[in-house]
Structure formats: structure tokens, C-alpha cells
Design a protein around this motif. Structure first.
Motif, PDB file in Angstrom:
ATOM      1  N   THR A 139      -1.291  10.906   0.763  1.00 40.22           N
ATOM      2  CA  THR A 139      -1.095   9.473   0.495  1.00 40.22           C
ATOM      3  C   THR A 139       0.315   9.223  -0.029  1.00 40.22           C
ATOM      4  O   THR A 139       0.997   8.275   0.399  1.00 40.22           O
ATOM      5  CB  THR A 139      -2.136   8.983  -0.547  1.00 40.22           C
ATOM      6  OG1 THR A 139      -3.425   9.305  -0.056  1.00 40.22           O
ATOM      7  CG2 THR A 139      -2.022   7.484  -0.765  1.00 40.22           C
TER       8      THR A 139
ATOM      9  N   GLU B 236       2.693   9.542   2.819  1.00 44.81           N
ATOM     10  CA  GLU B 236       2.608   8.365   3.695  1.00 44.81           C
ATOM     11  C   GLU B 236       3.240   7.149   3.015  1.00 44.81           C
ATOM     12  O   GLU B 236       3.929   6.354   3.657  1.00 44.81           O
ATOM     13  CB  GLU B 236       1.143   8.082   4.057  1.00 44.81           C
ATOM     14  CG  GLU B 236       0.610   9.057   5.110  1.00 44.81           C
ATOM     15  CD  GLU B 236      -0.865   8.859   5.401  1.00 44.81           C
ATOM     16  OE1 GLU B 236      -1.431   7.874   4.885  1.00 44.81           O
ATOM     17  OE2 GLU B 236      -1.427   9.690   6.148  1.00 44.81           O
ATOM     18  N   THR B 237       2.975   7.040   1.715  1.00 48.37           N
ATOM     19  CA  THR B 237       3.553   5.906   0.976  1.00 48.37           C
ATOM     20  C   THR B 237       5.078   5.977   1.026  1.00 48.37           C
ATOM     21  O   THR B 237       5.765   4.991   1.317  1.00 48.37           O
ATOM     22  CB  THR B 237       3.093   5.934  -0.489  1.00 48.37           C
ATOM     23  OG1 THR B 237       1.664   5.919  -0.500  1.00 48.37           O
ATOM     24  CG2 THR B 237       3.624   4.730  -1.244  1.00 48.37           C
TER      25      THR B 237
ATOM     26  N   ALA C  90       6.273   5.145   4.375  1.00 41.91           N
ATOM     27  CA  ALA C  90       6.148   3.698   4.617  1.00 41.91           C
ATOM     28  C   ALA C  90       7.258   2.942   3.890  1.00 41.91           C
ATOM     29  O   ALA C  90       7.816   1.981   4.415  1.00 41.91           O
ATOM     30  CB  ALA C  90       4.786   3.211   4.166  1.00 41.91           C
TER      31      ALA C  90
ATOM     32  N   GLY D 297      10.316   0.866   5.406  1.00 48.44           N
ATOM     33  CA  GLY D 297      10.430  -0.537   5.050  1.00 48.44           C
ATOM     34  C   GLY D 297       9.165  -1.309   5.373  1.00 48.44           C
ATOM     35  O   GLY D 297       9.217  -2.523   5.592  1.00 48.44           O
ATOM     36  N   GLU D 298       8.039  -0.603   5.497  1.00 47.39           N
ATOM     37  CA  GLU D 298       6.816  -1.311   5.863  1.00 47.39           C
ATOM     38  C   GLU D 298       6.061  -1.815   4.639  1.00 47.39           C
ATOM     39  O   GLU D 298       4.995  -2.410   4.759  1.00 47.39           O
ATOM     40  CB  GLU D 298       5.902  -0.373   6.671  1.00 47.39           C
ATOM     41  CG  GLU D 298       6.487  -0.012   8.031  1.00 47.39           C
ATOM     42  CD  GLU D 298       5.553   0.837   8.855  1.00 47.39           C
ATOM     43  OE1 GLU D 298       4.416   1.053   8.401  1.00 47.39           O
ATOM     44  OE2 GLU D 298       5.958   1.270   9.953  1.00 47.39           O
ATOM     45  N   VAL D 299       6.632  -1.500   3.488  1.00 48.30           N
ATOM     46  CA  VAL D 299       5.919  -1.833   2.244  1.00 48.30           C
ATOM     47  C   VAL D 299       6.795  -2.786   1.471  1.00 48.30           C
ATOM     48  O   VAL D 299       8.018  -2.655   1.474  1.00 48.30           O
ATOM     49  CB  VAL D 299       5.699  -0.531   1.433  1.00 48.30           C
ATOM     50  CG1 VAL D 299       5.302  -0.861   0.008  1.00 48.30           C
ATOM     51  CG2 VAL D 299       4.663   0.312   2.119  1.00 48.30           C
ATOM     52  N   ASP D 300       6.232  -3.794   0.885  1.00 45.28           N
ATOM     53  CA  ASP D 300       7.082  -4.638   0.079  1.00 45.28           C
ATOM     54  C   ASP D 300       6.582  -4.812  -1.352  1.00 45.28           C
ATOM     55  O   ASP D 300       7.187  -5.542  -2.120  1.00 45.28           O
ATOM     56  CB  ASP D 300       7.364  -5.998   0.760  1.00 45.28           C
ATOM     57  CG  ASP D 300       6.099  -6.685   1.212  1.00 45.28           C
ATOM     58  OD1 ASP D 300       5.039  -6.326   0.708  1.00 45.28           O
ATOM     59  OD2 ASP D 300       6.203  -7.577   2.075  1.00 45.28           O
ATOM     60  N   SER D 301       5.494  -4.163  -1.707  1.00 47.39           N
ATOM     61  CA  SER D 301       5.047  -4.208  -3.103  1.00 47.39           C
ATOM     62  C   SER D 301       4.482  -2.844  -3.491  1.00 47.39           C
ATOM     63  O   SER D 301       3.980  -2.106  -2.639  1.00 47.39           O
ATOM     64  CB  SER D 301       3.952  -5.259  -3.301  1.00 47.39           C
ATOM     65  OG  SER D 301       4.437  -6.534  -2.917  1.00 47.39           O
ATOM     66  N   LEU D 302       4.638  -2.526  -4.754  1.00 48.72           N
ATOM     67  CA  LEU D 302       4.058  -1.261  -5.243  1.00 48.72           C
ATOM     68  C   LEU D 302       3.102  -1.584  -6.385  1.00 48.72           C
ATOM     69  O   LEU D 302       3.306  -2.567  -7.122  1.00 48.72           O
ATOM     70  CB  LEU D 302       5.158  -0.335  -5.758  1.00 48.72           C
ATOM     71  CG  LEU D 302       6.134   0.197  -4.698  1.00 48.72           C
ATOM     72  CD1 LEU D 302       7.234   1.008  -5.359  1.00 48.72           C
ATOM     73  CD2 LEU D 302       5.396   1.055  -3.658  1.00 48.72           C
ATOM     74  N   VAL D 303       2.070  -0.714  -6.529  1.00 46.19           N
ATOM     75  CA  VAL D 303       1.132  -0.905  -7.642  1.00 46.19           C
ATOM     76  C   VAL D 303       1.415   0.206  -8.666  1.00 46.19           C
ATOM     77  O   VAL D 303       1.445   1.388  -8.302  1.00 46.19           O
ATOM     78  CB  VAL D 303      -0.332  -0.817  -7.177  1.00 46.19           C
ATOM     79  CG1 VAL D 303      -1.277  -0.996  -8.365  1.00 46.19           C
ATOM     80  CG2 VAL D 303      -0.574  -1.863  -6.103  1.00 46.19           C
TER      81      VAL D 303
ATOM     82  N   PRO E  60      -3.401  -1.592 -13.660  1.00 43.51           N
ATOM     83  CA  PRO E  60      -2.483  -1.643 -12.525  1.00 43.51           C
ATOM     84  C   PRO E  60      -1.732  -2.979 -12.474  1.00 43.51           C
ATOM     85  O   PRO E  60      -2.290  -4.018 -12.810  1.00 43.51           O
ATOM     86  CB  PRO E  60      -3.414  -1.464 -11.322  1.00 43.51           C
ATOM     87  CG  PRO E  60      -4.775  -1.779 -11.785  1.00 43.51           C
ATOM     88  CD  PRO E  60      -4.841  -1.611 -13.282  1.00 43.51           C
TER      89      PRO E  60
ATOM     90  N   VAL F  68       1.253  -5.181 -10.061  1.00 37.58           N
ATOM     91  CA  VAL F  68       1.945  -5.247  -8.750  1.00 37.58           C
ATOM     92  C   VAL F  68       3.423  -5.589  -8.986  1.00 37.58           C
ATOM     93  O   VAL F  68       3.751  -6.544  -9.694  1.00 37.58           O
ATOM     94  CB  VAL F  68       1.309  -6.324  -7.855  1.00 37.58           C
ATOM     95  CG1 VAL F  68       2.102  -6.462  -6.555  1.00 37.58           C
ATOM     96  CG2 VAL F  68      -0.135  -5.972  -7.564  1.00 37.58           C
TER      97      VAL F  68
ATOM     98  N   THR G 235       6.675  -6.528  -6.758  1.00 35.53           N
ATOM     99  CA  THR G 235       7.135  -6.849  -5.394  1.00 35.53           C
ATOM    100  C   THR G 235       8.556  -6.306  -5.240  1.00 35.53           C
ATOM    101  O   THR G 235       9.459  -6.655  -6.010  1.00 35.53           O
ATOM    102  CB  THR G 235       7.121  -8.370  -5.162  1.00 35.53           C
ATOM    103  OG1 THR G 235       5.800  -8.818  -5.434  1.00 35.53           O
ATOM    104  CG2 THR G 235       7.476  -8.713  -3.739  1.00 35.53           C
TER     105      THR G 235
END
Lengths: 851, 114
Positions: A24, A27-28, A31, A35-41, A48, A50, A52
Motif C-alpha cells: 500500500t 502504491e501510495t 500514486a 500525481g494521481e493523489v491530491d490529499s493525504l490522511v 486521522p 485530511v 489537501t
């Protein structure tokens, strides 16, 4: 066992879970990289949360992604950690394959080494260089890569920006190609092309320059070029260059440049300063054009023109000389024809000889025209500057032409505006010639109506007068398209004109030139069918102011006779200037001879004066023989009998003095005495004395005026004034024609009439005192006073051409001289009666209402 | 595209619950990647599981605590709830091969049937 088994299971599960988490995480990370992700937890103590990604970095990332240039982050080994969207496009490789790849795998083999060097330098600071990329499809792309050091997580890395310079390279190549073309062109041009820096030091010269100067390209650099200039041209070249500094555009200068052979040739040098935005000169561009041949052609042309001018001048001179030479035999023809006409002839012979005379005269006129034209062309025409009377001169001209006008039934009139000054300094003969030409033309082309000569004052300034003349007719007119050609020599309005009207076509050209010589211009306005009007202006000098009343002053007791005569001349249009010193020829009564016509020899080289003299004398009923010089005059006197000779003082071959002396010498053996009247342009007293000393009997000043001439002839031969005019020649003023005292030819104009009236007034004023002087002189037996007074009165009545009064005065003068007092008293009474009669008539003229 | 603020259930799925694909998409508001992911997910489901899928969208901006249940680290993340095993696909689903691999071929990856 089971515990162990459980532990193993537990471990396996944990292992599995860790693997899962690792996967994971991988993959993260992938990702995120993609640039497929725009927020992280993120796990926080509060649970948790968020975050952005866009909040913090999106603007930068968007900028980088939006860039046209490729951008990437490389680690120390040159592995691509990150790239923007443009870079995979540039490499034509999927982004995934770009990420994690070694950067050098995208470079051509040649560029790899350089790139390592770049990477090394980039750790120190910003660097850039050109490389060649190799794309997936094998294409090589020229790029500029700039590299900057970057620290990612404390580990050194490099950030690169890749710029495609394919377009720039293409443009550069095109520029190089066109530059090469231009350079090739410049090298092959016949012109010299040069480029110099702002201070004038050459930085480039083309091949022809090198070939011409023999200097190498290296030697041609710098400012050695000035040494190539001809020493005489250097300052001009520098001055021109300096002037180029101070203004826009091209400067040019002609200079001689030294060739390798050492010879100089003329060049046209043109230079253009190139300026920067602030107007400062950055460099100079220029050319040198070989103008040696042009210069030589121009020089040759100039020389050829000079030769042609000289030839033309020589031609004119030749013509002038020839014309002069032709006139001599022409004079012979005219003279001898005249002599022949004087003999007894059959009607047929007379007719033929008249024809010869007419032809000879027109030929002479033609020759004179050519002579004048040639003289003007040869620059030999010189105008006289003598004092003359305008109205009198114009009157003579009018009279001359009146006969022809009358023959055609035309009215010819002359009018001078009152403000036009009468006494002028100029060339009356040439002025007459102009007017005669214009009026002659008008007469030629006018069938009915009138011809008018007018004079106006255009400008009076100090001692200068500008007069405007016009000659208008009611003739056929001249078409507009022919008017300009009219003024050209040898041209007439219509070629058919020559056949219809004759003429050489020189007259107007001569008139134009003469007018120009007189400081004016000749113009024409004309309408076909309505008539023509020629205008011309001339500049004349004005003599100093005349004496208030010359006649009155002349009558002061101490005034001598000759002064009186001069004074009368000045105040009157018609007067006597005679110096009396000839005795009448014995035997015949002079007046009878005068009436039947005299045989007169005219020795005169000036054609105009010849014509003038001939016309005047012939009109007066005399026969004339004209010779052109003193030698011919002597020959004519030896072969023929003349009543009188008019002798020009200045003549070629033999002058008037020599001729007179020779004539007098031969007369000493025969006992004859030919009265000789001198004609001279030098109206000074000394000249007159010289004439008389040389044995001449009288003297007349040039230009010759009819009245002067006749008066002089009269006094020389001692007859009373002969009435020799033909009243029908001029359309007479009806008011004046009633007057018995004014000759119709003399009163053709109003101006003339005014003059006559003025004279009459003067006469009436002066007459009583003269008469009382005469009475006193007779009573006191004072012969000297009587002679003076009678002579003066004689001159005055001579003006009015009253022969009875003239004869009475003349008789009184004679008896006064002889101191015959008985005869004197009788003569006085006759004179008193005559004068009373004259005064009455003049008073009637002045005040017609009282009569 | 506006996403509903509350978790939603796609009720369009029908038929055998055993055959129904239950897909849960974690988003955080309407970020570009989340919008792109939902769009792509709908396309894929219409294409490959027409009539037997259910999409659940969970917005972690409203319910961050829900991240713990599926151990979500990055957003967007798609979780295949059913069929088992649970599978996660991280990212905006732009790589279609990756998506299909993650959804359709459960055997392609080591999995443990329970």
C-alpha cells in the motif's frame, strides 16, 4: 506445539499484513509520484486528518506542469525522480518510463559525456549547455538544458529544465545561409563594400576592395584606409564623414582612391551610420563606386561642348565677317545702281534698275539681319550708351514706317504716356531697330485696321528707367502653339508664311536678343483673327536733370552761337545743331538745288546708319550713294560729282579724317570744294574741332536724327530750310493739319504736338526780346549784336519750317555781317512783319478758341 | 460535478447480492483527482458490471474518522468491499489497466480466501 503453530500463524499474518502495508505504501508513493493523489490522511493525536496537497503546492506544480519546457528532478546519479508533462512529450516516451529512468538514456552518445560534466557543475551552481536528446523513435532533438542544484530530503539532487531549440537552430541555419548569400553577393559586387566601427575603423571590406587596393583583408582592417585617399581629397572625405555623423541618412563624397598600381581613380563614396536606440552611432556601412569613367565622360563632354561652342562662336564670327565683306560689294551695287538711275534712261532700263535697287536693298537688309544675329551670337553686340530723346527717336521710326502703313491703308500711331521721361541714356538706333522690326511684322501681317506703338513708364528708380513698349496690330494673329517658335531664329509662325510674306525669320530673334541686351524681355499675346500685341521692356539710364530753360539761358548776351544751337537741340524735337562754316557753292542758288534734290555721298560702315541715312535722304528727294569706308569714298568722289558728302569718322580701312584730307588734297588741284559733313558718335566739342580742322564743313552727332541732319545740310549749303516732307505719309492729326507751321510728318503724335506747342510757347516768350535786340542793334549800328540776334531768331523760326521768316532772318544776319545798314533797316522791317505773322499763327495754334 | 456531501449508495444495482460489486470511494471534497476518480469509476462500472454494482462515496473532509476503517492513507482511494478479498486502488484511477487489474482479476494477486 500448538503455541508454536499459533505463533507461526501469528507471524505469518503479521508478515502478510506488513507486506500489505508495504504494498500500500509503495502504491501510495507511486500514486503520489504519478500525481494521481491530491490529499493525504495523516494520523494525529486527534485522529486521522485530511491534508489537501493542492493547498500548498498546487500553484507551483501547475506552473511546472503547464510549462512548454520539459522539467525534471534528477538524483545524484541522474535518475529521474520527477518530470512534468512536457518532458515525456518531448521525449515521445510515456511518463512512467521516464520516471525512474536514467537521464543519460535519453541523450545521444555525443551528449552523454557533456551531461556528466553538467551534472558535476550543477552541484556548484546554475549551469546550462546545448545537448541532443534522442527520442523513443530515434529522432535527435537539439535542446538547451539548464541545471540547478536542489536538496531533496537532505540528499543532493539536480533540477533540470529542457528547452527544445529545434526552431531556433533552424532559424540560425537559415540566417547563416542568408548571411552567406549576402556575403557572397557583397564579395562578387563591383562596388566596394565596407563596414566600420563607430570610430571609422574598418571591420569588413569585400573582395573588390582587396583586389583594388592590393591590401590583405587583415591590412584593410582599422583606419589605414585614409592613406588610400588622394592627399588632396582627404580633408573632403573626412569632412563628409563628419557631416554623416550629424544627420540622418546617407552621406556621399567623391574622392580618388589609390589602386595597388599606385594610380588613382575617382570613386563615389557613400556611407550610412547605423545608430542604436539612443541615436549613438554603432557602426558605418558604405560603398565606393568607381566613377572614373563617368568623370572622364563628363570631362570629355565638357571639352566637346567647349569645342562645339568655340566652333559655333567661330561660325558666328565668320558669318559676321562675311556679312561685313558682302556689304561692301552690296554698297557698290546700290551706289552704282543709284548713279545709273540718275542718268538718262529708257523707261525699261529704269524699271530694271529699280528692280536691281529694290533687290539689292532687301539683300542688304537680310545681310544686316544676319550680321546683327551673328554679332549677338558671337557676343559682340555692344550697345551704345548715349543720351537721346525718346519721343524724337520714336517719331523718326514712326515716320519711317508711315509710308508703308499708308501704302496698305493702315493707321499707324505712336503714343507715349506723359510720365515717360524723354531724355534717356541708351542705344536709340537699336531701340529703333526693335520697334521697326515689330512694326514691320505688324505691317506685314495686317490687312486692315491699325498699328499702335505705345510707351509707358514701368518703373523710375534714381537714374534708371524701365520702360514698357507695346506694338499692337489688328492682323491675322498667331496661333498659341506657334507663339513660342516665333522667337526662335529662322522660324516663322507658319512655314507657308515665308512664301506669302517673305522674311528670314531672324528679325524677331534679333529683337528678342536686343531687348535682352537692354535688360528687358519681349513677350507676345495674340489671338488668331484678332491681332497680336508684342510687349517689351528695356532699362535705360536717366541723364542728370537738364537746365530749367536752356533757350533762355542760351539767349544771355555772353552765350555763343554754338551753345545756343545746342540748347535749341536739347529743348526741341526738331532743331538745328549746325556749326556753320561752309560757304555756298557759287553760281547756283542753293535753295533751288536743294529743291531739285542733291546727289549725296554717304560714307558709313554701320549698316543701320546707312539705311537710316539712305531712307531719310531719299525721302527728302535726294539721291544717295553709300560707301562703306573712306577709301571707297575717295574713289567715289574721284569718279563722280556730288553736291554733298556725309562722312562717318570711324570707318574701316580709311577713316573719315583721312578720306577728307585726301579729298581736299585732290581738290587743291581742281579748285572744287565738296561740302563734307562729319558723322560721329562722339558728341564732344573736341571731336567737332577735329572734324573742322580736318577740312570738314559740318558736323552731326550720331545717332543721326533726320531733323538734325537736314538742318545741318541746310546750314552747310546755306539754303533756307527745305520743305521736303510728304504730308500724306502719316495720318495727320486733324487739329494740327490746319496749322501751316507744323509739318504733318512731325505732328503724327500727340506727344510731338505737345512738344511743338511747348516750342511755340517758348518762341513767343523769347521773340519780343530778340526783336527788341534787333531793333536796338540796327538803331545803334551794332553789327555784332545784330548778327547774333538774327542768327538766333533764324534758328528759332527754322524749327517751324517757315521759310519766309527764315529767309528774312537770314538776310538780316547777312547784312548785319556786311554792316549794310540801309539794307538792314529794310530787312528788319520785313522780318518784323514776318515774325508778327508767325507769332499770330502760333498764338492761334495755342489758343484755338480765340481765333 | 457535484458530489453529495453525505455518503451515498448507488441503488442502481440489482440481482444476486453475491454477484454485486460493492465499491467504496474515499474522497476529500471536490478536488480535481477525486472528481476524476469518481467519473472514471462510474465509467468502468457501467462498462464492466452493469446492473450489479454499488458505489459508496465517503468524503473524509466531513468524516475523517472513517479513514481508519479501511486504513486510508491517500485520497482518492477506491476500496473493493465485495467480492472479497478487500482490494485498494490508490489514485485517480487514470491508469485503466491498473484499475481493471485491481478490480477484475482477484486471482492475479496473492489473496487469501477466508
Amino acid at each position: 506445539m500448538s503455541d508454536t503453530g499459533n505463533e507461526i500463524d501469528e507471524l505469518r499474518r503479521e508478515n502478510e499484513s506488513l507486506r500489505e502495508r508495504l504494498r500500500t505504501a509503495d502504491e501510495t508513493l507511486a500514486a503520489i509520484q504519478e500525481g494521481e493523489v491530491d490529499s493525504l490522511v495523516v494520523q494525529t493525536s486527534a485522529g486521522p486528518r485530511v491534508f489537501t496537497l493542492g493547498d500548498a503546492r498546487a500553484p507551483y506544480r501547475m506552473l511546472v506542469e503547464a510549462m512548454q519546457h520539459g522539467a525534471a528532478t534528477l538524483d545524484r546519479e541522474g535518475v529521474v525522480l520527477y518530470c512534468n508533462e512536457s518532458l515525456p512529450k518531448l521525449l515521445r516516451t510515456p511518463r512512467k518510463q521516464v520516471l525512474g529512468a536514467r537521464w543519460e538514456s535519453f541523450l545521444t552518445a555525443d551528449s552523454v559525456g557533456c551531461f556528466h560534466e553538467l551534472l558535476r557543475q550543477a552541484s556548484q551552481g546554475s549551469v546550462n549547455d546545448e545537448f541532443e536528446l534522442r527520442t523513443a523513435d530515434g529522432t535527435a532533438i537539439p535542446v538547451v538544458i539548464s541545471a540547478d542544484p536542489l536538496y531533496l530530503d537532505e540528499s543532493p539532487a539536480v533540477c533540470i529544465v529542457v528547452t527544445d531549440i529545434t526552431e531556433r537552430k533552424l532559424a540560425e541555419r537559415a540566417l547563416q545561409a542568408s548571411e552567406a548569400e549576402i556575403r557572397a553577393l557583397m564579395e562578387s559586387m563591383p562596388l566596394f563594400v565596407w563596414v566600420s566601427d563607430s570610430e571609422g575603423a574598418n571591420v569588413y571590406v569585400n573582395r573588390p576592395w582587396i583586389d583594388y587596393t592590393g591590401l590583405s583583408r587583415q591590412e584593410s582592417r582599422g583606419d589605414g584606409w585614409l592613406a588610400l585617399f588622394h592627399p588632396d581629397d582627404r580633408s573632403a572625405a573626412l569632412a563628409a564623414w563628419g557631416s554623416g555623423r550629424d544627420r540622418e541618412g546617407v552621406y556621399s563624397v567623391e574622392c580618388r582612391l589609390r589602386a595597388s598600381s599606385g594610380d588613382y581613380r575617382w570613386f563615389l563614396i557613400r556611407g550610412l551610420p547605423l545608430r542604436d536606440g539612443g541615436g549613438r552611432i554603432v557602426k558605418w556601412l558604405g560603398t565606393c563606386t568607381d566613377v572614373e569613367d563617368q568623370k572622364r565622360f563628363a570631362r570629355e563632354l565638357q571639352r566637346a561642348k567647349q569645342v562645339a561652342d568655340t566652333a559655333n562662336h567661330a561660325k558666328s564670327e565668320f558669318l559676321a565677317n562675311m556679312s561685313h565683306e558682302i556689304r561692301t560689294p552690296m554698297n557698290g551695287i546700290i551706289g552704282l545702281t543709284g548713279l545709273a538711275l540718275d542718268t538718262d534712261l529708257t523707261l525699261e532700263q529704269r524699271e530694271y534698275l529699280d528692280g536691281v535697287m529694290l533687290s539689292a536693298e532687301s539683300l542688304l537688309k537680310l545681310i544686316n539681319s544676319i550680321l546683327d544675329f551673328s554679332k549677338i551670337e558671337a557676343g559682340k553686340m555692344e550697345l551704345e550708351q548715349t543720351e537721346f530723346r525718346l519721343r524724337e527717336t520714336m517719331l523718326m521710326v514712326t515716320k519711317l514706317l508711315a509710308l508703308r502703313a499708308r501704302e496698305k491703308g493702315l493707321k499707324l500711331s505712336f503714343n507715349a504716356a506723359s510720365e515717360v521721361p524723354d531724355r534717356l541714356i541708351g542705344d536709340p538706333a537699336r531701340l529703333s531697330q526693335i520697334v521697326i522690326n515689330l512694326v514691320g511684322n505688324a505691317l506685314k501681317f495686317t490687312q486692315e485696321g491699325e498699328i499702335t506703338i505705345r510707351v509707358e513708364s514701368q518703373e523710375l528708380l534714381g537714374d534708371q528707367a524701365c520702360l514698357r513698349f507695346s506694338v499692337s496690330d489688328t492682323g491675322i494673329g498667331i496661333p498659341l502653339d506657334r507663339q513660342a517658335a516665333m522667337f526662335l531664329p529662322f522660324t516663322q509662325a507658319d512655314n507657308s508664311t515665308t512664301r506669302r510674306f517673305g522674311g528670314t525669320g531672324l528679325g524677331l530673334a534679333i529683337a528678342t536678343q536686343l531687348v535682352q541686351l537692354m535688360g528687358g524681355c519681349l513677350t507676345l499675346e495674340s489671338e488668331v483673327g484678332k491681332g497680336s500685341r508684342f510687349h517689351f521692356t528695356i532699362r535705360c539710364g536717366l541723364p542728370p536733370r537738364p537746365l530749367e530753360s536752356p533757350l533762355a539761358e542760351a539767349l544771355a548776351p555772353d552765350t555763343t552761337l554754338s551753345v545756343l544751337a545746342d540748347a535749341v537741340t536739347q529743348s526741341a524735337a526738331v532743331a538745328t545743331t549746325a556749326t556753320v562754316c561752309a560757304s555756298p557753292i557759287a553760281g547756283e542758288r542753293p535753295d533751288e538745288r536743294a529743291r531739285r534734290g542733291l546727289r549725296i555721298l554717304v560714307a558709313e560702315d554701320n549698316s543701320v546708319n546707312q539705311l537710316f541715312a539712305r531712307r531719310m535722304l531719299e525721302k527728302a528727294g535726294h539721291s544717295v550713294v553709300i560707301v562703306g569706308d573712306g577709301q571707297q569714298a575717295v574713289a567715289a568722289v574721284n569718279h563722280d560729282r556730288f553736291d554733298l558728302a556725309l562722312m562717318d569718322v570711324q570707318m574701316p580701312i580709311m577713316d573719315g579724317f583721312q578720306a577728307t584730307a585726301q579729298i581736299r588734297r585732290s581738290e587743291s588741284t581742281t579748285g572744287n570744294h565738296l561740302p563734307i559733313i562729319a558723322m560721329t558718335a562722339h558728341a564732344i566739342r573736341g571731336d567737332r574741332e577735329r572734324c573742322l580742322d580736318a577740312g570738314m564743313d559740318g558736323y552731326v552727332a550720331k545717332p543721326i536724327h533726320a531733323a538734325d541732319l537736314f538742318a545741318t545740310i541746310m546750314t552747310t549749303l546755306n539754303p533756307p530750310a527745305p520743305v521736303t516732307t510728304d504730308p500724306s505719309q502719316v495720318a495727320a492729326d486733324p487739329a494740327l493739319s490746319k496749322s501751316p507751321y507744323f509739318d504733318a510728318t512731325d505732328s503724327a503724335t500727340e506727344v510731338d504736338c505737345e512738344l511743338q506747342k511747348e516750342l511755340a510757347l517758348m518762341f513767343l516768350e523769347d521773340c519780343p526780346s530778340l526783336m527788341s535786340k534787333i531793333h536796338a542793334a540796327v538803331s545803334l549800328r551794332d553789327s555784332e549784336s545784330l548778327r547774333f540776334a538774327a542768327h538766333t531768331l533764324k534758328g528759332s523760326v527754322g524749327i517751324f519750317k517757315d521759310s519766309a521768316a527764315f529767309e528774312a532772318a537770314y538776310r538780316l544776319e547777312r547784312v548785319g555781317r556786311d554792316a549794310d545798314w540801309e539794307a538792314a533797316e529794310a530787312a528788319r522791317d520785313v522780318l518784323s512783319d514776318e515774325i508778327r505773322r508767325v507769332c499770330g499763327t502760333l498764338e492761334n495754334l495755342l489758343n484755338p478758341s480765340e481765333s | 460535478m457535484n458530489l453529495p456531501a453525505e455518503p451515498i449508495s448507488d441503488t442502481a444495482t440489482r440481482g444476486d447480492p453475491e454477484q454485486t460489486w460493492l465499491l467504496r470511494l474515499y474522497v476529500a471534497g471536490s478536488t480535481p483527482r477525486c472528481v476524476a476518480a469518481l467519473t472514471r469509476l462510474k465509467e468502468v462500472c457501467e462498462a464492466f458490471f452493469p446492473g450489479n454494482h454499488r458505489i459508496e462515496v465517503i468524503d473524509l473532509l466531513d468524516h475523517p474518522e472513517l479513514a481508519e476503517r479501511d486504513e486510508i492513507l491517500a485520497i482518492p482511494t477506491l476500496v473493493r468491499q465485495s467480492p472479497l478479498p478487500i482490494r485498494k486502488i490508490i489514485g485517480d484511477l487514470s491508469d485503466i489497466h491498473n484499475v481493471l487489474a485491481g478490480l477484475q482479476t482477484p486471482t492475479s494477486r496473492p489473496s487469501k480466501p477466508s
